[in-house]
Design a protein around this motif. Structure first.
Motif, PDB file in Angstrom:
ATOM      1  N   CYS A  87     -25.404 -16.876  24.128  1.00  0.00           N
ATOM      2  CA  CYS A  87     -26.021 -16.037  22.928  1.00  0.00           C
ATOM      3  C   CYS A  87     -27.575 -15.561  23.511  1.00  0.00           C
ATOM      4  N   TYR A  88     -27.704 -15.218  24.724  1.00  0.00           N
ATOM      5  CA  TYR A  88     -28.816 -14.735  25.641  1.00  0.00           C
ATOM      6  C   TYR A  88     -30.182 -15.584  25.303  1.00  0.00           C
ATOM      7  N   ILE A  89     -29.632 -17.071  25.224  1.00  0.00           N
ATOM      8  CA  ILE A  89     -30.688 -17.913  25.235  1.00  0.00           C
ATOM      9  C   ILE A  89     -31.148 -18.168  26.791  1.00  0.00           C
ATOM     10  N   GLY A  90     -30.061 -18.235  27.778  1.00  0.00           N
ATOM     11  CA  GLY A  90     -30.739 -18.263  29.042  1.00  0.00           C
ATOM     12  C   GLY A  90     -31.744 -17.128  29.477  1.00  0.00           C
ATOM     13  N   PHE A  91     -31.889 -16.341  28.624  1.00  0.00           N
ATOM     14  CA  PHE A  91     -33.044 -15.331  29.401  1.00  0.00           C
ATOM     15  C   PHE A  91     -34.214 -15.605  28.688  1.00  0.00           C
ATOM     16  N   LEU A  92     -34.177 -16.425  27.576  1.00  0.00           N
ATOM     17  CA  LEU A  92     -35.467 -17.006  26.920  1.00  0.00           C
ATOM     18  C   LEU A  92     -35.917 -18.355  27.350  1.00  0.00           C
ATOM     19  N   TRP A  93     -35.078 -18.752  28.266  1.00  0.00           N
ATOM     20  CA  TRP A  93     -35.498 -20.488  28.740  1.00  0.00           C
ATOM     21  C   TRP A  93     -36.509 -20.274  29.463  1.00  0.00           C
ATOM     22  N   PRO A  94     -37.266 -19.275  30.040  1.00  0.00           N
ATOM     23  CA  PRO A  94     -38.499 -19.157  30.695  1.00  0.00           C
ATOM     24  C   PRO A  94     -39.784 -19.595  29.691  1.00  0.00           C
ATOM     25  N   LEU A  95     -39.502 -19.172  28.393  1.00  0.00           N
ATOM     26  CA  LEU A  95     -40.732 -19.239  27.306  1.00  0.00           C
ATOM     27  C   LEU A  95     -41.040 -20.746  27.315  1.00  0.00           C
ATOM     28  N   TRP A  96     -40.256 -22.085  27.744  1.00  0.00           N
ATOM     29  CA  TRP A  96     -40.327 -23.414  27.187  1.00  0.00           C
ATOM     30  C   TRP A  96     -40.196 -24.024  28.570  1.00  0.00           C
ATOM     31  N   ASP A  97     -39.674 -23.395  29.610  1.00  0.00           N
ATOM     32  CA  ASP A  97     -39.414 -24.064  30.922  1.00  0.00           C
ATOM     33  C   ASP A  97     -40.347 -24.285  31.625  1.00  0.00           C
ATOM     34  N   GLU A  98     -40.523 -25.433  32.332  1.00  0.00           N
ATOM     35  CA  GLU A  98     -41.984 -25.747  33.346  1.00  0.00           C
ATOM     36  C   GLU A  98     -42.039 -24.724  34.323  1.00  0.00           C
ATOM     37  N   LYS A  99     -40.898 -24.599  34.929  1.00  0.00           N
ATOM     38  CA  LYS A  99     -41.167 -23.564  36.071  1.00  0.00           C
ATOM     39  C   LYS A  99     -40.697 -22.284  35.777  1.00  0.00           C
ATOM     40  N   LYS A 100     -40.522 -22.006  34.183  1.00  0.00           N
ATOM     41  CA  LYS A 100     -40.490 -20.459  33.839  1.00  0.00           C
ATOM     42  C   LYS A 100     -39.009 -19.895  34.274  1.00  0.00           C
ATOM     43  N   GLN A 101     -37.823 -20.744  34.486  1.00  0.00           N
ATOM     44  CA  GLN A 101     -36.691 -20.421  35.057  1.00  0.00           C
ATOM     45  C   GLN A 101     -35.687 -20.058  34.178  1.00  0.00           C
ATOM     46  N   THR A 102     -34.949 -18.930  34.277  1.00  0.00           N
ATOM     47  CA  THR A 102     -33.616 -18.715  33.379  1.00  0.00           C
ATOM     48  C   THR A 102     -32.651 -19.581  33.733  1.00  0.00           C
ATOM     49  N   LEU A 103     -31.411 -19.653  32.965  1.00  0.00           N
ATOM     50  CA  LEU A 103     -30.441 -20.507  33.623  1.00  0.00           C
ATOM     51  C   LEU A 103     -29.718 -19.962  34.899  1.00  0.00           C
ATOM     52  N   SER A 104     -29.705 -18.673  35.178  1.00  0.00           N
ATOM     53  CA  SER A 104     -29.125 -18.294  36.259  1.00  0.00           C
ATOM     54  C   SER A 104     -30.293 -18.811  37.624  1.00  0.00           C
ATOM     55  N   ASP A 105     -31.579 -19.154  37.067  1.00  0.00           N
ATOM     56  CA  ASP A 105     -32.270 -19.407  38.353  1.00  0.00           C
ATOM     57  C   ASP A 105     -32.245 -20.878  38.665  1.00  0.00           C
ATOM     58  N   LYS A 106     -31.904 -21.581  37.547  1.00  0.00           N
ATOM     59  CA  LYS A 106     -31.706 -23.112  37.693  1.00  0.00           C
ATOM     60  C   LYS A 106     -30.258 -23.194  38.529  1.00  0.00           C
ATOM     61  N   ILE A 107     -29.392 -22.249  38.202  1.00  0.00           N
ATOM     62  CA  ILE A 107     -28.022 -22.561  39.103  1.00  0.00           C
ATOM     63  C   ILE A 107     -28.160 -22.096  40.461  1.00  0.00           C
ATOM     64  N   CYS A 108     -29.060 -21.180  40.559  1.00  0.00           N
ATOM     65  CA  CYS A 108     -29.309 -20.704  42.194  1.00  0.00           C
ATOM     66  C   CYS A 108     -30.555 -21.551  42.938  1.00  0.00           C
ATOM     67  N   SER A 109     -31.437 -22.050  42.181  1.00  0.00           N
ATOM     68  CA  SER A 109     -32.525 -22.778  42.617  1.00  0.00           C
ATOM     69  C   SER A 109     -33.578 -21.672  43.096  1.00  0.00           C
ATOM     70  N   THR A 110     -33.827 -20.908  42.072  1.00  0.00           N
ATOM     71  CA  THR A 110     -34.722 -19.736  42.456  1.00  0.00           C
ATOM     72  C   THR A 110     -35.935 -19.783  41.532  1.00  0.00           C
ATOM     73  N   VAL A 111     -37.097 -19.231  41.617  1.00  0.00           N
ATOM     74  CA  VAL A 111     -38.080 -19.313  41.085  1.00  0.00           C
ATOM     75  C   VAL A 111     -38.953 -17.802  41.145  1.00  0.00           C
ATOM     76  N   VAL A 112     -39.624 -17.199  40.193  1.00  0.00           N
ATOM     77  CA  VAL A 112     -40.239 -16.121  40.261  1.00  0.00           C
ATOM     78  C   VAL A 112     -41.686 -16.588  39.826  1.00  0.00           C
ATOM     79  N   VAL A 113     -42.566 -16.011  41.122  1.00  0.00           N
ATOM     80  CA  VAL A 113     -43.999 -16.598  41.199  1.00  0.00           C
ATOM     81  C   VAL A 113     -44.906 -15.411  41.211  1.00  0.00           C
ATOM     82  N   ARG A 114     -46.050 -15.644  40.980  1.00  0.00           N
ATOM     83  CA  ARG A 114     -47.232 -14.494  40.935  1.00  0.00           C
ATOM     84  C   ARG A 114     -47.459 -14.548  42.441  1.00  0.00           C
TER      85      ARG A 114
END
Length: 211
Positions: free
Chosen positions: A184-211
């Motif tokens: 229900c699109y919650i995966g796209f909202l996951w960075p709002l409270w996640d420590e590493k600002k990851q979506t669920l797809s980021d966690k599956i693929c072990s990726t992060v988006v950094v500045r």
């Protein structure tokens, strides 16, 4: 009865006292006692590894290579959720010109007034997919920056190494967005409270988006 020569105060065959050897001949380097450094060569303090010439040793608590962070060359700080939304919208604009051309040139009406499409419609749609794939998979995977991420100063990297993930893994990461959708699109909202600002797809693929 014979006596020792005057220049042999110790007698024939008698060894000189310990530590007093023959004087070096002119032009020969005197032999240094064992464990003593040669003249002009500082002795390395015990327990400290020798550094290559011209390279200073890293300071206490500082990494020997790379930037501060949790990986080699890893930038500091994760991209915020709103910044990631902005880069996503910019990347989405890549397909807009091709969609407009497909609709205006590739569509028409038949003799009964019903909408039809011609070959141009499929050609422009295909070009839009190619342009989007080049941006989201090739550029984002090999350089870490799609056009949207580059515009907003972001980079997609592996969370363990801090390196780019490659085009293949960038493609799989886009496929993993299905998980973000089916929750229900919650995966796209996951960075709002996640420590590493990851979506669920980021966690599956072990990726992060950094500045």
């Amino acid at each position: 009865m014979s006596y020792p020569p005057p220049n042999d105060p110790y007698g024939q065959g008698q060894q000189p006292p310990y530590g007093q050897g023959e004087q070096p001949q002119y032009g020969q380097q005197p032999q240094q006692p064992y464990g003593q450094p040669q003249y002009g060569q500082p002795q390395q303090p015990y327990g400290q590894p020798q550094q290559p010439y011209g390279q200073p040793a890293p300071g206490y608590g500082q990494p020997a290579y790379g930037a501060p962070g949790y990986g080699p060359g890893m930038p500091v700080g994760y991209a915020s959720w709103i910044a990631r939304v902005g880069s996503y919208l910019i990347d989405g604009l890549v397909t807009v010109p091709f969609t407009i051309l497909a609709v205006t040139i590739g569509q028409g009406k038949d003799e009964y007034g019903l909408p039809t499409v011609n070959a141009a419609y499929y050609i422009f749609l295909l070009l839009g997919i190619v342009a989007s794939g080049y941006n989201r998979w090739y550029l984002a995977g090999t350089t870490g920056q799609s056009w949207g991420k580059k515009a907003l100063g972001q980079k997609l990297v592996d969370q363990n190494t801090g390196q780019t993930i490659g085009a293949g893994k960038a493609f799989l990461r886009d496929l993993a967005h299905v998980v973000d959708v089916i929750t229900c699109y919650i995966g796209f909202l996951w960075p709002l409270w996640d420590e590493k600002k990851q979506t669920l797809s980021d966690k599956i693929c072990s990726t992060v988006v950094v500045r």
